[in-house]
Design an enzyme around this catalytic site. Structure first.
Site, mmCIF file in Angstrom:
data_model
loop_
_atom_site.group_PDB
_atom_site.id
_atom_site.type_symbol
_atom_site.label_atom_id
_atom_site.label_comp_id
_atom_site.label_asym_id
_atom_site.label_seq_id
_atom_site.Cartn_x
_atom_site.Cartn_y
_atom_site.Cartn_z
ATOM 1 N N ASP A 3 89.747 -6.497 20.717
ATOM 2 C CA ASP A 3 88.664 -6.547 19.887
ATOM 3 C C ASP A 3 89.717 -7.427 18.495
ATOM 4 O O ASP A 3 88.883 -7.786 17.747
ATOM 5 C CB ASP A 3 89.534 -4.642 19.688
ATOM 6 C CG ASP A 3 88.843 -4.118 20.407
ATOM 7 O OD1 ASP A 3 86.855 -4.993 20.833
ATOM 8 O OD2 ASP A 3 89.244 -2.483 20.549
ATOM 9 N N PRO A 60 71.264 -21.555 25.719
ATOM 10 C CA PRO A 60 70.802 -22.134 27.267
ATOM 11 C C PRO A 60 69.958 -20.665 27.654
ATOM 12 O O PRO A 60 70.308 -20.029 27.225
ATOM 13 C CB PRO A 60 72.229 -21.700 27.632
ATOM 14 C CG PRO A 60 73.282 -22.030 26.510
ATOM 15 C CD PRO A 60 72.020 -21.751 25.532
ATOM 16 N N GLY A 61 69.206 -20.602 28.304
ATOM 17 C CA GLY A 61 68.361 -20.081 29.131
ATOM 18 C C GLY A 61 66.903 -19.172 27.357
ATOM 19 O O GLY A 61 66.366 -18.622 28.361
ATOM 20 N N GLY A 113 64.491 -21.084 28.136
ATOM 21 C CA GLY A 113 63.249 -21.595 28.475
ATOM 22 C C GLY A 113 62.800 -22.859 28.370
ATOM 23 O O GLY A 113 62.279 -23.283 28.288
ATOM 24 N N LYS A 114 63.678 -24.024 27.395
ATOM 25 C CA LYS A 114 63.561 -25.739 27.142
ATOM 26 C C LYS A 114 63.047 -26.314 28.625
ATOM 27 O O LYS A 114 61.527 -26.971 29.393
ATOM 28 C CB LYS A 114 64.757 -26.856 26.990
ATOM 29 C CG LYS A 114 65.398 -25.318 25.717
ATOM 30 C CD LYS A 114 66.770 -25.821 25.180
ATOM 31 C CE LYS A 114 67.692 -25.903 26.211
ATOM 32 N NZ LYS A 114 68.048 -25.027 26.223
ATOM 33 N N THR A 115 63.367 -25.793 30.109
ATOM 34 C CA THR A 115 63.379 -26.755 30.842
ATOM 35 C C THR A 115 62.057 -25.993 31.799
ATOM 36 O O THR A 115 61.410 -26.691 32.199
ATOM 37 C CB THR A 115 64.813 -26.211 32.213
ATOM 38 O OG1 THR A 115 65.864 -26.397 31.848
ATOM 39 C CG2 THR A 115 64.273 -27.427 33.387
ATOM 40 N N GLU A 147 87.671 4.055 22.470
ATOM 41 C CA GLU A 147 86.583 3.570 22.201
ATOM 42 C C GLU A 147 85.452 4.596 21.047
ATOM 43 O O GLU A 147 84.647 4.727 19.968
ATOM 44 C CB GLU A 147 85.518 3.999 23.246
ATOM 45 C CG GLU A 147 85.533 3.046 24.846
ATOM 46 C CD GLU A 147 85.835 1.733 24.537
ATOM 47 O OE1 GLU A 147 84.877 1.459 23.408
ATOM 48 O OE2 GLU A 147 86.300 0.753 24.608
HETATM 49 P P1 ADP Z 1 67.270 -23.682 29.762
HETATM 50 O O1 ADP Z 1 66.672 -24.718 29.755
HETATM 51 O O2 ADP Z 1 66.150 -23.491 28.293
HETATM 52 O O3 ADP Z 1 68.219 -22.765 29.897
HETATM 53 P P2 ADP Z 1 65.873 -22.228 31.530
HETATM 54 O O4 ADP Z 1 63.644 -22.357 31.247
HETATM 55 O O5 ADP Z 1 65.652 -22.734 32.946
HETATM 56 O O6 ADP Z 1 66.205 -21.846 30.437
HETATM 57 O O7 ADP Z 1 65.092 -20.441 31.690
HETATM 58 C C1 ADP Z 1 65.902 -19.761 32.810
HETATM 59 C C2 ADP Z 1 65.050 -18.953 33.609
HETATM 60 O O8 ADP Z 1 64.756 -17.923 32.153
HETATM 61 C C3 ADP Z 1 63.498 -19.884 33.842
HETATM 62 O O9 ADP Z 1 63.293 -20.147 34.785
HETATM 63 C C4 ADP Z 1 62.651 -18.583 33.107
HETATM 64 O O10 ADP Z 1 62.964 -17.229 34.414
HETATM 65 C C5 ADP Z 1 63.472 -17.109 32.290
HETATM 66 N N1 ADP Z 1 62.655 -18.124 30.786
HETATM 67 C C6 ADP Z 1 63.650 -17.673 29.979
HETATM 68 N N2 ADP Z 1 62.427 -18.266 28.840
HETATM 69 C C7 ADP Z 1 61.317 -17.529 28.994
HETATM 70 C C8 ADP Z 1 59.937 -17.368 29.102
HETATM 71 N N3 ADP Z 1 59.657 -18.082 27.434
HETATM 72 N N4 ADP Z 1 59.326 -17.063 29.430
HETATM 73 C C9 ADP Z 1 60.091 -16.145 30.658
HETATM 74 N N5 ADP Z 1 60.644 -17.030 31.478
HETATM 75 C C10 ADP Z 1 61.856 -17.332 30.594
HETATM 76 ZN ZN ZN Z 2 87.844 -1.967 21.796
HETATM 77 MG MG MG Z 3 67.518 -25.859 31.016
#
Ligand code: ADP
Ligand code: ZN
Ligand code: MG
Length: 607
Positions: free
Chosen positions: A503, A207-208, A210-212, A428
């Site tokens: 932990d 997740p996150g 940059g697939k979308t 810690e």
């Molecule tokens: P996914 O669909 O993989 O969960 P998203 O494409 O929705 O992730 O990415 C979420 C946000 O993170 C994007 O809108 C962008 O702002 C940032 N992001 C993720 N990957 C990149 C990348 N390679 N370069 C620039 N921004 C990125």
């Molecule tokens: Zn701890």
């Molecule tokens: Mg996505």
């Protein structure tokens, strides 16, 4: 829809009000004059008060000599003279009165006579029409139910336009997708040579990553319409909707060809068919089947390319991955150090940065961050700067945001009692000292006893560089570090608190993985002992399926325990040997609450 309805209703209401206002105005005109009876009229004529009578239908408008006006009513059929005669009019006096007849069919007649009769009919008619329209709309909605809900991004909409420039890193993925862009831009070149272009590209990655974003960039680069739909949007309450939406989506895309269909979070419908328990999956399976059918029906000449994204490629139905369907698979990894810097650069482009900002340092400190995390980090930094009324974002703002994104916001308000603070400090310090004393453990970046998110305190350890492979000795050291807090509490206070529970859970999970997944236990050896877990779609049931015997299960438990025990012994060994150091670090922590890396390194080194 609801909003629309009330708006329409408001309009109908306003129109009604206007109509009835107009009506009462017209009607009022006739009532504003005083009405007298015929006998009174005759009396007035006889006494010579009347100067003029206008007959308009059955209404007599009478002008008196003193200038005032009155009205009277006569029967429609009878003539005026006859009527007046019946009332005993003085014919001689009547000769002095000016009598005219106003023709019927005037507007006044229409409004005055017809409208009062027609008004209720019009009102009722209007209401029937209005209701009928609503009903029709409802049934129209039932018809449009099966239409795709895809959001369309056209090449003209510059605002949403994303290109490869906006995506940092993911070089291989971009390389693969450039081919697709080329094809969409000039399909002829490929078709002439008889090349088969993939119909479907599957973007896989955490997740996150940059697939979308990347899928949108393909559309932006190719300059073709982009139909964006999330897989869960296919599914509604009614069976058959998903399949019909799928048909509609493909029909639209073919009409707009060359074009891209993007289905986000494909795993929501693309899970292995028949995997769930019991029924209730018909809708999802029908939708999936329809997608497969549509993909098979697509010709290269259709110039429609499917892109889908998922972070669970492991659960996808194998039929989706067959050649001719999503046969191009593109893996998006979490960004490495260089890519992180590039992503940070993209997201700080529109933000004023202070002189001291070094994105490279931020990139170094954020291993394991996804693109989305980094975008979030930059945003948090900007928010922090704005809250402090700074004009620019400073390095310190970004650094503070790293921890915020990682561990949740600081909870300064959650004050620890003196005793809790002391326990936290030793806990810690225990983690940190064990980490500093073992060769393979990640170096300590920061120790703090300010609560953050759910943690009472934390020891931030970061690898020196991005790791892709992890060794057994690394894991063994990490296990010992995990138990460092627990061991320190026992050592110093001879007591255990709930502060160590997280932990312990992490350590146990890790030890379990070492034994069952990584083949790092000597007794069990190179064997994966999976407890297959199957989440049922839309359900909460969990079925587990073991591929090993009870005897092996016992052996696993035994091995996990022995990993944890030896980790504990190693932590104890370090903390007993360096007890003085432990006290020293804890004391500094109690005083300052946070220790940064440089200071910590100094503290540990001096001996
Ligand atoms: P996914 O669909 O993989 O969960 P998203 O494409 O929705 O992730 O990415 C979420 C946000 O993170 C994007 O809108 C962008 O702002 C940032 N992001 C993720 N990957 C990149 C990348 N390679 N370069 C620039 N921004 C990125
Ligand atoms: Zn701890
Ligand atoms: Mg996505």
């Amino acid at each position: 829809m609801m909003k629309n309805f009330s708006k329409k209703f408001l309009w109908a209401f306003v129109i009604l009000m206007l109509l009835s206002a107009a009506y009462s105005l017209v009607a009022g005109q006739f009532q504003s004059k005083k009405e007298i009876s015929l006998s009174e009229l005759v009396k007035k004529v006889n006494t010579g008060e009347v100067s003029e009578i206008t007959i308009s239908n059955s209404t007599l408008e009478i002008k008196l000599k003193d200038g005032s006006e009155v009205t009277a009513q006569k029967e429609v059929e009878a003539s005026l003279t006859q009527t007046l005669d019946n009332y005993g009019i003085d014919q001689g006096k009547l000769k002095d009165v000016n009598v005219h007849v106003k023709s019927n069919g005037t507007l006044a007649f229409l409004l005055g006579v017809v409208l009062p009769i027609l008004m209720p009919v019009i009102l009722i008619g209007f209401f029937i029409w209005f209701m009928a329209r609503q009903v029709q709309r409802g049934s129209m909605q039932a018809f449009t139910f099966g239409q795709s809900r895809a959001r369309l991004i056209t090449p003209e909409s510059q605002k949403d336009r994303v290109t490869f420039k906006d995506v940092a890193g993911v070089k291989e993925a971009k390389e693969e997708l450039k081919e697709i862009v080329d094809f969409l831009k000039s399909p002829k070149k490929f078709l002439d040579i008889g090349a088969k272009i993939p119909k479907g590209v599957l973007l896989m990655g955490p997740p996150g990553s940059g697939k979308t974003l990347l899928a949108k960039a393909v559309a932006g680069e190719a300059g073709v319409p982009f139909f964006h739909m999330s897989a869960s949007e296919f599914i509604e309450m009614f069976v058959g909707v998903g399949a019909s939406r799928t048909r509609d989506l493909f029909r639209l895309a073919k009409k707009a060809a060359p074009s891209i269909i993007f289905i986000d979070e494909l795993d929501a419908i693309g899970r292995i068919r028949g995997a769930g328990l019991g029924g209730g999956h018909d809708e999802r399976e029908q939708t999936l089947n329809q997608i497969l059918v549509e993909m098979d029906g697509m010709e290269t000449d259709d110039r429609v390319i499917m892109i889908a994204a998922t972070n669970r490629p492991d659960v996808l139905d194998p039929a989706l991955l067959r050649p001719g369907r999503f046969d191009r698979r593109v893996m998006l990894d979490l960004p490495d150090k260089q890519d992180r810097e590039a992503i940070l650069k993209i997201h700080t482009k529109n933000k004023p940065l202070a002189e001291d900002v070094a994105l490279k340092v931020i990139a170094e400190r954020t291993p394991g961050f996804s693109g989305a995390d980094l975008a979030n980090l930059v945003n948090e930094g900007a928010i922090l700067a704005a809250r402090q009324n700074q004009k620019t974002v400073a390095q310190m703002d970004l650094i503070s945001s790293i921890e915020k994104v990682m561990l949740g916001p600081e909870r300064k308000s959650r004050l620890l009692t003196v005793a809790e603070k002391k326990i936290s400090a030793y806990h810690e310090a225990g983690h940190a000292l064990v980490a500093a004393s073992l060769v393979h453990a990640d170096p300590v970046h920061k120790i703090s006893i300010v609560s953050r998110g759910r943690a009472a305190g934390y020891t931030l350890k970061l690898p020196i560089e991005d790791k892709h492979l992890y060794s057994r000795s690394y894991f063994l050291d990490e296990l010992a570090v995990s138990l460092g807090g627990y061991v320190a509490e026992i050592l110093v206070f001879n007591e255990i608190t709930t502060g160590a529970s997280d932990d312990l859970r992490k350590a146990t999970d890790l030890a379990h993985n070492l034994v069952t997944r990584f083949g790092m236990s000597e007794k069990i050896g190179p064997m994966v002992l999976s407890e297959k877990e199957e989440m049922v779609f839309l359900g909460r049931e969990l079925t587990t399926e073991k591929n090993f015997s009870e005897e092996t299960a016992r052996m696993i438990d035994h091995e996990v325990k022995s990993f944890l025990d030896s980790a504990r012994v190693r932590a104890e060994e370090v903390l007993i040997r360096r007890r003085a150091k432990l006290e020293e670090i804890a004391a500094v922590l109690i005083e300052k609450e946070t220790i940064e890396r440089e200071e910590f390194d100094r503290l540990v080194k001096e001996s």
